[in-house]
Scaffold this motif. Sequence first.
Motif, mmCIF file in Angstrom:
data_model
loop_
_atom_site.group_PDB
_atom_site.id
_atom_site.type_symbol
_atom_site.label_atom_id
_atom_site.label_comp_id
_atom_site.label_asym_id
_atom_site.label_seq_id
_atom_site.Cartn_x
_atom_site.Cartn_y
_atom_site.Cartn_z
ATOM 1 N N HIS A 48 -25.666 11.333 56.562
ATOM 2 C CA HIS A 48 -24.465 11.548 57.403
ATOM 3 C C HIS A 48 -24.912 11.958 58.798
ATOM 4 O O HIS A 48 -25.386 13.077 59.002
ATOM 5 N N HIS A 58 -17.639 7.821 63.209
ATOM 6 C CA HIS A 58 -16.225 7.901 62.854
ATOM 7 C C HIS A 58 -15.538 6.550 63.073
ATOM 8 O O HIS A 58 -15.482 6.044 64.204
ATOM 9 N N GLU A 63 -17.708 7.095 58.638
ATOM 10 C CA GLU A 63 -16.933 8.269 58.221
ATOM 11 C C GLU A 63 -15.486 7.975 58.616
ATOM 12 O O GLU A 63 -15.142 7.948 59.797
ATOM 13 N N HIS A 105 -12.198 13.576 55.553
ATOM 14 C CA HIS A 105 -13.157 12.567 56.004
ATOM 15 C C HIS A 105 -13.801 11.897 54.793
ATOM 16 O O HIS A 105 -14.288 12.568 53.889
ATOM 17 N N HIS A 117 -17.942 16.659 53.327
ATOM 18 C CA HIS A 117 -17.616 18.103 53.366
ATOM 19 C C HIS A 117 -16.239 18.410 52.774
ATOM 20 O O HIS A 117 -15.337 18.890 53.477
ATOM 21 N N ASP A 168 -24.824 15.917 58.899
ATOM 22 C CA ASP A 168 -23.658 15.704 59.773
ATOM 23 C C ASP A 168 -24.090 15.948 61.232
ATOM 24 O O ASP A 168 -23.376 16.587 62.011
HETATM 25 FE FE FE Z 1 -16.456 14.991 59.201
#
Ligand code: FE
Length: 292
Positions: A6, A38, A63, A74, A190, A247
């Motif tokens: 991620h 994203h 994502e 997400h 998450h 992330d």
């Molecule tokens: Fe996120």
Amino acid sequence: MRIDLHAHSDVSDGTASPAELVRAAARADLDVLALTDHDTTAGWDEALRAGEEVEIRVVPGIEISTRYDGVGVHLLAYLPDALDPALQAELARIVAGREDRVPGMLARLRDLGIPATAEALAEATGPAVAPGRPHVADLLVRLGVVADRDQAFAEYLAEGGPAFVDRYAADLGAAIALVRAAGGVPVLAHPWGRGSRRVLGRDAIAGLAAGGLAGLEVDHLDHDPEQRRELRGIADDLGMVVTGSSDHHGTGKVGHDLGCETTAPAMWERIQELAGRAPAGPAETPAGEVAR
Ligand code: FE
Ligand code: AMP
Ligand code: ZN
Ligand code: FE
């Protein structure tokens, strides 16, 4: 083998280009890095080429901005077919929603006396496919209104904040089905981070797993040790994949260094096995079997 599933590039709200991100991953001693910008696949080609150059495995991912029970969630999608028309249509709709809310956010900031223009935001957004709140945060930093992204969210941009404007997000269950139909592997990002822990209890996760959700991102900095234990228990009971990831957002998110959290090789193996195995249809895919 070090696996980070991620990370964001400047195609969304990270700060490094896809190629720079991949080179940074190699320097961080990663063997596998998923690019999960994203709501877009725009960075994939550049990242995959860089991965060949520095000899690390780049996993094409997304994502996806979704909503479950009224709350933003997400969804990570690994290895879906980039050309899948239904998936790309939904991503385009989400990106359009990101663009549509920008004038409203800028207007709210101007009402507060901050000279937030569309031109200035475009500079902060840079090469990103669509603007997100982190870019508005960067604009506020450039204008000297706040010191960093965190302060911008705390004072202006978080849900309910004075400059917050909502936007379109995909229905979570529908997004899971879309990703699977495109041969991708859907994993909740998450799940017990901000907001979403209120709606993603054990029963909700079990229902989503029956609908094709394959895994949970357990090892994420948003989760404390107790939450990780509990989430891992839920994943084990449901036969789901467990992942861990940084992330990473470049310099845009403090503490989330590449490889700070990682995924076990056996779990990465399972993701690869699940990829490309699009369920033929609801009737031929007994609930619960998809995640095993
Ligand atoms: Fe996120
Ligand atoms: P958006 O995509 O516009 O909804 O903005 C969400 C992005 O902002 C996510 O990538 C988060 O990493 C980031 N974000 C959300 N809340 C915060 C926060 N409180 N501080 C810093 N970044 C945040
Ligand atoms: Zn982000
Ligand atoms: Fe992320």
